[in-house]
Design an enzyme around this catalytic site. Structure first.
Site, short mmCIF file in Angstrom:
data_model
loop_
_atom_site.label_atom_id
_atom_site.label_comp_id
_atom_site.label_asym_id
_atom_site.label_seq_id
_atom_site.Cartn_x
_atom_site.Cartn_y
_atom_site.Cartn_z
N LYS A 71 0.85 -1.44 -0.07
CA LYS A 71 -0.02 0.05 0.09
C LYS A 71 0.89 1.58 0.10
O LYS A 71 0.35 2.28 -0.68
CB LYS A 71 -1.05 0.03 1.24
CG LYS A 71 -1.97 -1.17 0.96
CD LYS A 71 -2.68 -1.13 2.45
CE LYS A 71 -3.85 -2.23 2.36
NZ LYS A 71 -4.82 -2.35 3.47
N GLY A 244 -11.86 -7.50 12.02
CA GLY A 244 -11.37 -7.42 10.70
C GLY A 244 -12.04 -6.81 9.44
O GLY A 244 -12.05 -6.15 8.88
#
Length: 277
Positions: A71, A244
């Site tokens: 990322k 999550g």
């Protein structure tokens, strides 16, 4: 059914064994009659800079979902970067613009915040601790700042990552109180594990759970199991929590809109999802 007209969305990260997104996107595409498919692609960090441009040379590529550990690196490979991704210093979505430019955006933080708010936890005026200043942690920190937290503490084993994120946050939100260097959760209303701790058997807990106020809200980004050891320990203390995959469900509508596939609700996606652990 995948055919010669199917639009490909690459799901790029490493390792791929914990990927849950294809089990949400692909059942949704099938249910809606959308000729597209999300395909996991395992790419090691050393290969990413060379691999990514080749993916977008494919004639049937529609976009890419980017996950750990790429990322942060994605920011430097995109031609255009959204304001949200710029502040976070990371991106998790890529598409080709009408002019062929590679456009990057970041939805992790938005998904996390929407999930927390949906569970009744207010964010404006609270104190928050985020452990992990990589791509997902940076995005969550940026979105928490935008949501109005008063004090934001950051911790990461890499001091440069922590300080870089702190500097971007303070520049964008001058009134925000930013602290670095400690992961002691005592005194925080919100405690977030945005690190990889919990992905592997035997990982230590990201914080000393006995120091968390039972009235605090606890968030997790690890998706290998629904109730990670961190969440189990926090729940035993009486803490409210977010798993999550909640972050994933909440951000996918923004992803789908980014890719031009409309914007379903998170609940609609849950009804068709086929997640396995």
């Amino acid at each position: 059914m995948i055919s010669g007209t199917t639009r490909l969305i690459a799901h790029i990260g490493y390792p791929t064994t914990t990927f849950k997104a294809p089990m949400i996107y692909n059942p949704w595409f099938e249910a809606q009659g959308i000729d597209a498919v999300v395909v996991p692609m395992g790419c090691k960090p050393a290969d990413y800079a060379a691999f990514l441009p080749l993916v977008f040379r494919l004639s049937n590529i529609h976009g890419a979902l980017i996950t750990m550990p790429h990322k942060v690196a994605t920011i430097g490979l995109a031609d255009r970067v959204s304001v949200t991704a710029r502040i976070a210093g990371a991106a998790n979505a890529l598409r080709l613009g009408v002019d062929g430019a590679l456009e990057a955006d970041m939805f992790d933080g938005e998904g996390f915040v929407l999930g927390v708010l949906a569970k009744g936890q207010r964010l404006d005026g609270i104190d928050a601790l985020v452990v992990g200043a990589g791509g997902v942690g940076s995005a969550i920190a940026a979105s928490l700042a935008r949501a109005g937290v008063t004090r934001l503490a950051l911790f990461d084993p890499d001091p440069a990552a922590t300080q870089g994120l702190a500097g971007r946050l303070m520049a964008a939100y001058p009134a925000l109180r930013v602290e670095t260097g400690s992961r002691d959760p005592a005194g925080f209303d919100l405690v977030v594990n945005a690190s990889p701790l919990g992905m592997n058997q035997g990982d230590p807990l990201p914080v000393d759970v006995t120091r968390i106020d039972p009235a605090a809200f606890v968030g997790e980004v690890v998706m290998k199991s629904e109730m990670t050891p961190f969440l189990q320990a926090a729940a035993e203390r009486g803490c409210r929590y977010q798993v999550g995959t909640d972050m994933l469900f909440e951000q996918i509508p923004a992803y789908l809109d980014f890719f031009g596939f409309g914007k379903p609700t998170a609940d609609e996606l849950r009804r068709t999802a086929a997640i396995r652990y």
